[in-house]
Design a protein around this motif. Structure first.
Motif, mmCIF file in Angstrom:
data_model
loop_
_atom_site.group_PDB
_atom_site.id
_atom_site.type_symbol
_atom_site.label_atom_id
_atom_site.label_comp_id
_atom_site.label_asym_id
_atom_site.label_seq_id
_atom_site.Cartn_x
_atom_site.Cartn_y
_atom_site.Cartn_z
ATOM 1 N N ALA A 18 72.646 -4.124 65.422
ATOM 2 C CA ALA A 18 72.409 -3.483 66.728
ATOM 3 C C ALA A 18 71.656 -4.429 67.665
ATOM 4 N N ALA A 19 70.700 -5.191 67.118
ATOM 5 C CA ALA A 19 69.936 -6.133 67.952
ATOM 6 C C ALA A 19 70.824 -7.298 68.391
ATOM 7 N N ASN A 20 71.677 -7.789 67.494
ATOM 8 C CA ASN A 20 72.574 -8.894 67.849
ATOM 9 C C ASN A 20 73.636 -8.457 68.851
ATOM 10 N N LEU A 21 73.819 -7.140 68.953
ATOM 11 C CA LEU A 21 74.748 -6.626 69.972
ATOM 12 C C LEU A 21 73.999 -6.233 71.239
ATOM 13 N N GLY A 22 72.726 -6.705 71.325
ATOM 14 C CA GLY A 22 72.004 -6.632 72.596
ATOM 15 C C GLY A 22 71.060 -5.457 72.769
ATOM 16 N N HIS A 23 70.796 -4.692 71.703
ATOM 17 C CA HIS A 23 69.959 -3.517 71.891
ATOM 18 C C HIS A 23 68.541 -3.719 71.380
ATOM 19 N N LYS A 24 67.611 -3.035 71.992
ATOM 20 C CA LYS A 24 66.231 -3.005 71.485
ATOM 21 C C LYS A 24 66.242 -2.074 70.267
ATOM 22 N N VAL A 25 65.633 -2.546 69.183
ATOM 23 C CA VAL A 25 65.664 -1.775 67.937
ATOM 24 C C VAL A 25 64.246 -1.642 67.394
ATOM 25 N N THR A 26 63.879 -0.420 66.974
ATOM 26 C CA THR A 26 62.623 -0.250 66.233
ATOM 27 C C THR A 26 62.973 0.146 64.799
ATOM 28 N N VAL A 27 62.449 -0.646 63.844
ATOM 29 C CA VAL A 27 62.683 -0.356 62.420
ATOM 30 C C VAL A 27 61.433 0.321 61.866
ATOM 31 N N PHE A 28 61.608 1.534 61.351
ATOM 32 C CA PHE A 28 60.494 2.271 60.753
ATOM 33 C C PHE A 28 60.590 2.148 59.234
ATOM 34 N N ALA A 29 59.456 1.919 58.590
ATOM 35 C CA ALA A 29 59.462 1.875 57.120
ATOM 36 C C ALA A 29 58.157 2.450 56.597
ATOM 37 N N MET A 30 58.229 3.000 55.393
ATOM 38 C CA MET A 30 57.027 3.588 54.777
ATOM 39 C C MET A 30 56.006 2.505 54.464
ATOM 40 N N ASN A 31 56.539 1.281 54.169
ATOM 41 C CA ASN A 31 55.631 0.196 53.789
ATOM 42 C C ASN A 31 56.291 -1.138 54.146
ATOM 43 N N LEU A 32 55.654 -1.895 55.024
ATOM 44 C CA LEU A 32 56.276 -3.149 55.490
ATOM 45 C C LEU A 32 56.189 -4.266 54.456
ATOM 46 N N ASP A 33 55.502 -4.029 53.343
ATOM 47 C CA ASP A 33 55.473 -5.048 52.276
ATOM 48 C C ASP A 33 56.627 -4.837 51.308
ATOM 49 N N SER A 34 57.522 -3.870 51.639
ATOM 50 C CA SER A 34 58.676 -3.654 50.734
ATOM 51 C C SER A 34 59.995 -3.751 51.497
ATOM 52 N N VAL A 35 60.012 -4.581 52.552
ATOM 53 C CA VAL A 35 61.267 -4.804 53.281
ATOM 54 C C VAL A 35 62.256 -5.481 52.333
ATOM 55 N N GLY A 36 63.504 -4.981 52.312
ATOM 56 C CA GLY A 36 64.516 -5.607 51.449
ATOM 57 C C GLY A 36 64.113 -5.604 49.987
ATOM 58 N N ASN A 37 63.394 -4.541 49.593
ATOM 59 C CA ASN A 37 62.914 -4.459 48.211
ATOM 60 C C ASN A 37 64.070 -4.287 47.225
ATOM 61 N N MET A 38 63.890 -4.851 46.026
ATOM 62 C CA MET A 38 64.887 -4.687 44.942
ATOM 63 C C MET A 38 64.236 -3.914 43.811
ATOM 64 N N PRO A 39 64.251 -2.578 43.905
ATOM 65 C CA PRO A 39 63.524 -1.793 42.896
ATOM 66 C C PRO A 39 64.210 -1.791 41.539
ATOM 67 N N CYS A 40 65.414 -2.361 41.513
ATOM 68 C CA CYS A 40 66.135 -2.362 40.237
ATOM 69 C C CYS A 40 66.418 -3.812 39.856
ATOM 70 N N ASN A 41 67.596 -4.134 39.374
ATOM 71 C CA ASN A 41 67.845 -5.506 38.918
ATOM 72 C C ASN A 41 67.737 -6.507 40.082
ATOM 73 N N PRO A 42 66.978 -7.569 39.834
ATOM 74 C CA PRO A 42 66.799 -8.581 40.897
ATOM 75 C C PRO A 42 68.040 -9.472 40.988
ATOM 76 N N SER A 43 69.125 -8.904 41.485
ATOM 77 C CA SER A 43 70.354 -9.705 41.594
ATOM 78 C C SER A 43 71.191 -9.221 42.759
ATOM 79 N N ILE A 44 72.025 -10.105 43.263
ATOM 80 C CA ILE A 44 72.944 -9.781 44.365
ATOM 81 C C ILE A 44 74.355 -10.118 43.909
ATOM 82 N N GLY A 45 75.296 -9.227 44.214
ATOM 83 C CA GLY A 45 76.680 -9.511 43.851
ATOM 84 C C GLY A 45 77.027 -8.921 42.503
ATOM 85 N N GLY A 46 78.082 -9.437 41.898
ATOM 86 C CA GLY A 46 78.629 -8.887 40.663
ATOM 87 C C GLY A 46 80.021 -8.367 40.979
#
Ligand SMILES: Cc1cc2nc3c(=O)[nH]c(=O)nc-3n(C[C@H](O)[C@H](O)[C@H](O)COP(=O)(O)OP(=O)(O)OC[C@H]3O[C@@H](n4cnc5c(N)ncnc54)[C@H](O)[C@@H]3O)c2cc1C
Length: 602
Positions: A18-46
């Motif tokens: 949304a931001a790359n398409l030119g919009h102002k964006v506010t991201v709300f999160a319960m905890n900013l120290d867990s952005v993009g958190n991996m609560p399960c297996n630390p892996s991408i893909g498969g």
């Protein structure tokens, strides 16, 4: 302003799109120290997930680049099998991934990150107008994306103990009630494995799993294969492990009713495995680093919510884990998610204009599935705010399209995980051609720049030219032989070509027949896909249509025959009845029109 509620894998993609398409964006999160958190297996893909990551990258998303930057071991799964099921997978440094994900959001001039819990979505006349936080602050919005993941009314369960909590000891989100907006909720469950201290693993007793040096990067921007910098290990459970788990089944919240939520059948916990597959003498356990410098290891394959004592006792029967110390116990988590059939193919909530949803909240499971939906929801939130037509992906174009189509037409009764078997076009939807399939769409949207398109066009041109050259030299026949590879051909004039082009040449020549057959199947199905359903106020008036089908059609109001055909409970016979109704309808209309013309003439 566009509000994105959640800084998980869905929220990151939605906000950046949304931001790359030119919009102002506010991201709300319960905890900013867990952005993009991996609560399960630390892996991408498969398997199939690797295809999703490359598709996200081709469309202009973030996960592919983040993975190439922050992953520490890369492998191509199913390397020895057909190209339709080959998928890149990488072990991630979850701390580096979270840090980098937060950084790209913080560095984006259009994005504001805010740590607070959203407790209300305000609507007016069927349109979203604002979001409110638990402190009573109101944020007016043009559109909003719900990407709450596994936090809504979440409950963590270990043995007989349950408490309101989010993943990784974070807070649950208990204030936001989406059912008040008319969105039906479901109760799902997922679980994760214990983490153990690396120094308590005996690495002389387990099998090393090396990374590979020629696995292509996830992002099409990376020309060199990423470097594997870490090791994983393999060990196995045994009969003694299984005995301990079976003896304590009454203590398992999965078996003593403490857990109500529905879990993913294709990602069972170890206590379910030893019951369901009792004939199996052993189950694989992968010991995976949580990060490059981390002392914690993730035990892939031992997801459990057994009491901690039972988890330890069972693990210490495993070769290499005899002295193991748990740093974090495995646990199960229940959470609310919405019924995804209440979303449109653009992931907008039915009846609430401007409100979009993505990720685990929509009933899927997995970082990749969440990111894919987040990207599409973010794009559509921006298009909605610009009053532009929505962006949707047909299932024939991609796994992203297949994922969203399955969720919004069929819905899901358990956490939905992507698999190659879910696509009827998997030979066309390979990881290696995601750029060809989706980059032009990303370019049209404005998420892919000229330079990337130029690189794609050069790759396609080089591929075409080389295939023509091989045909002229009558080498394609030879290359079709399964045992021969491109570099095995006796071809002294072979030009210098990038690995990605050679991969395309080999695949297209070797699988030409299969690809052509699947392409023609796709073409005939696309006709059905685009064929619009006749306007009908009440489908129970359509002769030959089953009661269930009429009911489902009146509820879902699908736009095309293709969509209608995928709604559970609508049979091929119902589709035929609709076709006849359409033909008769147009015949009737033609007759009426000609009669009117006669009247007018008269
Ligand atoms: C214990 C556990 C085990 C899992 N096991 C697997 C597995 O085996 N395989 C698999 O594929 N996937 C698994 N997953 C799922 C995987 O983690 C998720 O699919 C993925 O993280 C979903 O991404 P998401 O962006 O939808 O949500 P999340 O990553 O959960 O992020 C949600 C975000 O929303 C924010 N948020 C929530 N409510 C509010 C609110 N009211 N106000 C403000 N912010 C809010 C949170 O702070 C967070 O930033 C597991 C998850 C957990 C928790």
């Amino acid at each position: 302003m566009i509000a994105v509620i959640g800084a998980g894998h869905a929220g990151i993609e939605a906000a950046m799109a949304a931001a790359n398409l030119g919009h102002k964006v506010t991201v709300f999160a319960m905890n900013l120290d867990s952005v993009g958190n991996m609560p399960c297996n630390p892996s991408i893909g498969g398997v199939a997930k690797g295809q999703l990551v490359r598709e996200i990258d081709a469309l202009g998303g973030q996960m592919g680049k983040l993975a190439d930057l922050c992953c520490i071991q890369f492998r191509m799964l199913n390397r020895g099998k057909g190209p339709a099921v080959r998928s890149p997978r990488a072990q991630a440094d979850r701390y580096a991934y979270s840090r980098r994900a937060k950084q790209i959001l913080e560095e984006h001039p259009q994005i504001r990150l805010l740590q607070c819990e959203i407790s209300e979505i305000e609507t007016n006349n069927g349109k979203v107008t604002a979001v409110k936080d638990i402190f009573g602050q109101r944020y007016p919005v043009k559109a909003a994306v719900l990407a709450n993941g596994t936090y809504l009314r979440s409950r963590v369960v270990v043995g007989g103990n349950a408490r309101e909590a989010g993943p990784d000891g974070l807070l649950a989100s208990n204030a936001l009630d989406l059912s008040a907006l008319g969105l039906p909720l479901k109760r799902f469950k997922t679980g994760t494995s214990p983490r153990v201290h690396s120094d308590t693993v005996d690495y002389t007793q387990v099998e090393p799993q090396e990374g590979e040096s020629d696995t292509p990067a996830f992002s099409f921007d990376s020309t060199e294969p990423p470097e594997s910098r870490a090791m994983c290990w393999l060990t196995w459970t045994n009969e003694r492990t299984h005995e301990i788990l079976r003896q304590n089944l009454s203590l398992s919240p999965l078996y003593n009713g403490t857990i109500e939520g529905i879990g993913p059948r294709n990602c069972p916990s170890i206590e379910i495995k030893v019951v369901k597959f009792a004939d199996k003498p052993r189950h694989p356990l992968f010991i995976e680093p949580m990060g490059l410098d981390a002392k914690e290891m993730y035990l892939q394959g031992f997801s459990s919510s057994m009491p901690v004592g039972v988890q330890i006792e069972a693990l210490r029967t495993v070769k290499g884990l005899e002295r193991v110390e748990i740093t974090r116990p495995g646990y199960a988590i229940e959470y609310d998610c919405i019924d995804s059939t209440y979303l449109s193919p653009a992931l907008m909530a039915r009846g609430i204009e401007g409100l979009f949803a993505a990720g685990q909240l929509c009933g899927s499971s997995g970082y990749e599935e969440a990111a894919a939906q987040g990207l599409v929801a973010g794009i559509n939130a921006a298009l909605y705010a610009d009053n532009k037509p929505t962006f949707t992906l047909p299932r024939s174009s991609s796994y992203i399209g297949t994922l969203i189509d399955d969720l919004v037409t069929r819905g899901t009764d358990e956490p939905y995980r992507m698999m190659t078997s879910r696509s009827e076009f998997r030979l066309l939807l390979r990881h290696d051609n995601a750029d060809e399939r989706l980059m032009p769409m990303g370019f049209e949207l404005g998420l892919v720049d000229n330079e990337r398109m130029e690189r794609l066009n050069i790759k396609l041109k080089q591929t075409e030219t080389e295939i023509k050259r091989l045909e002229r030299k009558r080498l394609t026949e030879k290359l079709r032989r399964p045992e021969l590879k491109y570099f095995d051909l006796d071809d002294p004039e072979r030009p210098e070509l990038p690995g990605a082009v050679i991969e395309q040449v080999e695949l297209r020549v070797k699988y030409e027949g299969y690809i052509r057959r699947q392409q023609s199947m796709l073409n005939s199905m696309s006709k059905m896909e685009e064929r619009r359903l006749p306007e009908c106020d009440d489908y129970s008036s359509v002769p030959g249509l089953s009661y269930e089908a009429a009911e489902k059609l009146n509820a879902a109001r699908p736009a095309t025959f293709g969509l209608a055909g995928r709604i559970p409970g609508i049979s091929p016979a119902d589709i035929t009845a609709l076709m006849i109704h359409e033909t008769h309808g147009s015949a009737r209309r033609a007759l009426c029109d000609s009669r009117m013309e006669d009247d007018n003439a008269r």
